[in-house]
Design an enzyme around this catalytic site. Structure first.
Site, PDB file in Angstrom:
ATOM      1  N   GLY A   3      28.817 -64.807-113.204  1.00 28.45           N
ATOM      2  CA  GLY A   3      29.814 -65.901-113.620  1.00 28.45           C
ATOM      3  C   GLY A   3      29.466 -67.462-113.165  1.00 28.45           C
ATOM      4  O   GLY A   3      30.067 -68.255-113.148  1.00 28.45           O
ATOM      5  N   SER A   4      28.008 -67.499-113.305  1.00 26.63           N
ATOM      6  CA  SER A   4      27.570 -68.852-112.892  1.00 26.63           C
ATOM      7  C   SER A   4      27.794 -69.973-113.863  1.00 26.63           C
ATOM      8  O   SER A   4      28.089 -71.179-113.652  1.00 26.63           O
ATOM      9  CB  SER A   4      26.150 -68.750-112.297  1.00 26.63           C
ATOM     10  OG  SER A   4      25.203 -68.595-113.540  1.00 26.63           O
ATOM     11  N   ASN A   5      27.817 -69.351-115.103  1.00 25.75           N
ATOM     12  CA  ASN A   5      27.988 -70.277-116.489  1.00 25.75           C
ATOM     13  C   ASN A   5      29.455 -70.427-116.255  1.00 25.75           C
ATOM     14  O   ASN A   5      30.106 -71.704-116.849  1.00 25.75           O
ATOM     15  CB  ASN A   5      27.547 -69.625-117.671  1.00 25.75           C
ATOM     16  CG  ASN A   5      26.197 -69.721-118.062  1.00 25.75           C
ATOM     17  OD1 ASN A   5      25.736 -70.767-118.262  1.00 25.75           O
ATOM     18  ND2 ASN A   5      25.401 -68.710-117.750  1.00 25.75           N
TER      19      ASN A   5
ATOM     20  N   MET B  89      28.893 -58.386-121.468  1.00 25.96           N
ATOM     21  CA  MET B  89      28.075 -57.463-122.021  1.00 25.96           C
ATOM     22  C   MET B  89      28.548 -56.375-122.967  1.00 25.96           C
ATOM     23  O   MET B  89      28.021 -55.484-123.090  1.00 25.96           O
ATOM     24  CB  MET B  89      27.456 -56.956-120.691  1.00 25.96           C
ATOM     25  CG  MET B  89      26.808 -57.378-119.618  1.00 25.96           C
ATOM     26  SD  MET B  89      25.410 -58.419-120.332  1.00 25.96           S
ATOM     27  CE  MET B  89      24.161 -57.161-120.376  1.00 25.96           C
TER      28      MET B  89
ATOM     29  N   ILE C 206      29.892 -55.649-126.970  1.00 24.07           N
ATOM     30  CA  ILE C 206      30.014 -56.331-128.116  1.00 24.07           C
ATOM     31  C   ILE C 206      31.203 -56.190-128.688  1.00 24.07           C
ATOM     32  O   ILE C 206      31.797 -55.139-128.756  1.00 24.07           O
ATOM     33  CB  ILE C 206      29.056 -55.480-129.056  1.00 24.07           C
ATOM     34  CG1 ILE C 206      27.339 -55.547-128.396  1.00 24.07           C
ATOM     35  CG2 ILE C 206      28.953 -55.818-130.542  1.00 24.07           C
ATOM     36  CD1 ILE C 206      26.354 -54.777-129.141  1.00 24.07           C
ATOM     37  N   LEU C 207      31.915 -57.310-129.086  1.00 26.77           N
ATOM     38  CA  LEU C 207      33.118 -57.306-129.858  1.00 26.77           C
ATOM     39  C   LEU C 207      33.206 -56.999-131.371  1.00 26.77           C
ATOM     40  O   LEU C 207      32.283 -57.093-131.862  1.00 26.77           O
ATOM     41  CB  LEU C 207      33.577 -58.790-129.748  1.00 26.77           C
ATOM     42  CG  LEU C 207      33.690 -59.625-128.467  1.00 26.77           C
ATOM     43  CD1 LEU C 207      33.846 -60.875-128.543  1.00 26.77           C
ATOM     44  CD2 LEU C 207      34.824 -58.861-127.589  1.00 26.77           C
TER      45      LEU C 207
ATOM     46  N   ASN D 108      28.781 -68.391-127.372  1.00 34.31           N
ATOM     47  CA  ASN D 108      27.978 -67.296-126.668  1.00 34.31           C
ATOM     48  C   ASN D 108      26.829 -68.057-126.073  1.00 34.31           C
ATOM     49  O   ASN D 108      26.071 -69.012-126.908  1.00 34.31           O
ATOM     50  CB  ASN D 108      27.336 -66.106-127.274  1.00 34.31           C
ATOM     51  CG  ASN D 108      26.734 -65.302-126.294  1.00 34.31           C
ATOM     52  OD1 ASN D 108      27.165 -65.048-125.377  1.00 34.31           O
ATOM     53  ND2 ASN D 108      25.540 -64.397-126.832  1.00 34.31           N
TER      54      ASN D 108
ATOM     55  N   HIS E 168      22.728 -67.482-124.776  1.00 34.38           N
ATOM     56  CA  HIS E 168      21.819 -66.322-124.707  1.00 34.38           C
ATOM     57  C   HIS E 168      20.668 -66.850-124.169  1.00 34.38           C
ATOM     58  O   HIS E 168      20.132 -67.749-124.570  1.00 34.38           O
ATOM     59  CB  HIS E 168      21.708 -65.816-126.198  1.00 34.38           C
ATOM     60  CG  HIS E 168      20.837 -64.644-126.329  1.00 34.38           C
ATOM     61  ND1 HIS E 168      21.159 -63.645-126.066  1.00 34.38           N
ATOM     62  CD2 HIS E 168      19.341 -64.661-126.729  1.00 34.38           C
ATOM     63  CE1 HIS E 168      20.075 -62.196-126.189  1.00 34.38           C
ATOM     64  NE2 HIS E 168      19.023 -63.257-126.633  1.00 34.38           N
TER      65      HIS E 168
ATOM     66  N   GLU F  48      20.809 -73.447-118.848  1.00 32.83           N
ATOM     67  CA  GLU F  48      22.070 -72.895-119.395  1.00 32.83           C
ATOM     68  C   GLU F  48      23.128 -73.756-119.002  1.00 32.83           C
ATOM     69  O   GLU F  48      24.085 -73.990-119.718  1.00 32.83           O
ATOM     70  CB  GLU F  48      21.978 -71.585-119.080  1.00 32.83           C
ATOM     71  CG  GLU F  48      21.369 -70.480-119.663  1.00 32.83           C
ATOM     72  CD  GLU F  48      21.430 -68.980-119.287  1.00 32.83           C
ATOM     73  OE1 GLU F  48      22.675 -68.737-119.215  1.00 32.83           O
ATOM     74  OE2 GLU F  48      20.722 -68.239-119.232  1.00 32.83           O
TER      75      GLU F  48
END
Ligand code: GRF
Length: 192
Positions: free
Chosen positions: A20-22, A95, A97-98, A112, A114, A179
Site C-alpha cells: 500500500g505505498s501507492n 492483484m 482481475i476485475l 491502474n 503498472h 510511481e
C-alpha cells in the site's frame, strides 16, 4: 479525458492487495489543496494486506472482500461504491482481475499503476523480465483500465534507467519511487 466540472472533489476508492505505498502516497496528495480527488474507501482482497493499516492511520473506511466468488463479491463492492458515491477507482497493487461487467460499469473511471513501460511486460514479474532481457530502461505506467489486462489508454509513463548491477529489489525500489510521483501526476492530468 474525463471532464469533471463539479465544485467538489472526486470521491475515490483505492483497491490494494499488499503493502500500500501507492495508497499511502495518494492519501498524502489527496490532503493537498487543489488535488482533484478525496479517498473515501480502501478495498482489499487480502485481509493481511499491510496497506489496510493506512485505513486506521488516516481514518478511511476499509473493506476486505475475498474474491472466491468474484461475481458475488463484485456485486457487493459495486453497491458499497454506490453507497459512498465513489466516482473513481484507483488500483494500486491490486492483484485480482476485475470482470468485464464490473469494468464496464465503471468505464473510463478505473485507473491502474503498472511497473513497466506498457505495452511492454503486461502482467506479473515485470522487473525480472526487463532484467532478463537486458533492457536499458524500464519504468512505470498509469493507464485507464479496460477489459484487456494492462491494455487501457495510457495517461502517463516514466522511464527509469536500468543499471548493470541492478537486481529485482534495487530496480523495483527505484521504480516505486517514480510511481509515487507518477500516480498523482496522472490523476491531475486526467482531471485538469
Ligand atoms: C507497485 O509496483 C505497482 O506498480 C504494482 O504493485 C506494486 C504495489 O506496491 N501494481 P504498493 O502496494 O503500492 O507499495
Amino acid at each position: 479525458m474525463i471532464k469533471y466540472s463539479g465544485p467538489k472533489r472526486i470521491k475515490t476508492a483505492v483497491f490494494i492487495s499488499g503493502t500500500g505505498s501507492n495508497l499511502k502516497n495518494l492519501v498524502k496528495f489527496s490532503k493537498k489543496k487543489n488535488f482533484p480527488i478525496t479517498i473515501e474507501l480502501i478495498i482489499s482482497n487480502n485481509p493481511k494486506a499491510k496497506g489496510l493499516d493506512y485505513g486506521k492511520i488516516f481514518k478511511i473506511k476499509t473493506n476486505v472482500f475475498n474474491f472466491n466468488n468474484k461475481m458475488i463479491k463484485e456485486k457487493e463492492i459495486l453497491s458499497l461504491l454506490n453507497k459512498y458515491k465513489i466516482k473513481l477507482i484507483c488500483l494500486a497493487g491490486f492483484m485480482k482481475i476485475l470482470s468485464k461487467s464490473f469494468i464496464q460499469k465503471f468505464n473510463g473511471k478505473i485507473l491502474n499503476i503498472h511497473p513497466s513501460l506498457l505495452p511492454k511486460y503486461k502482467g506479473l514479474n515485470t522487473h525480472a523480465r526487463a532484467l532478463n532481457n537486458q533492457d536499458k530502461y524500464s519504468g512505470c505506467t498509469v493507464h485507464l483500465v479496460n477489459s484487456k489486462l494492462d491494455s487501457g489508454k495510457i495517461i502517463l509513463q516514466k522511464k527509469v534507467k536500468i543499471y548493470k548491477n541492478d537486481n529485482v529489489r534495487t530496480l523495483s525500489k527505484r521504480i516505486l519511487k517514480q510511481e509515487h510521483k507518477l500516480y498523482p501526476a496522472a490523476i491531475k492530468k486526467l482531471f485538469s
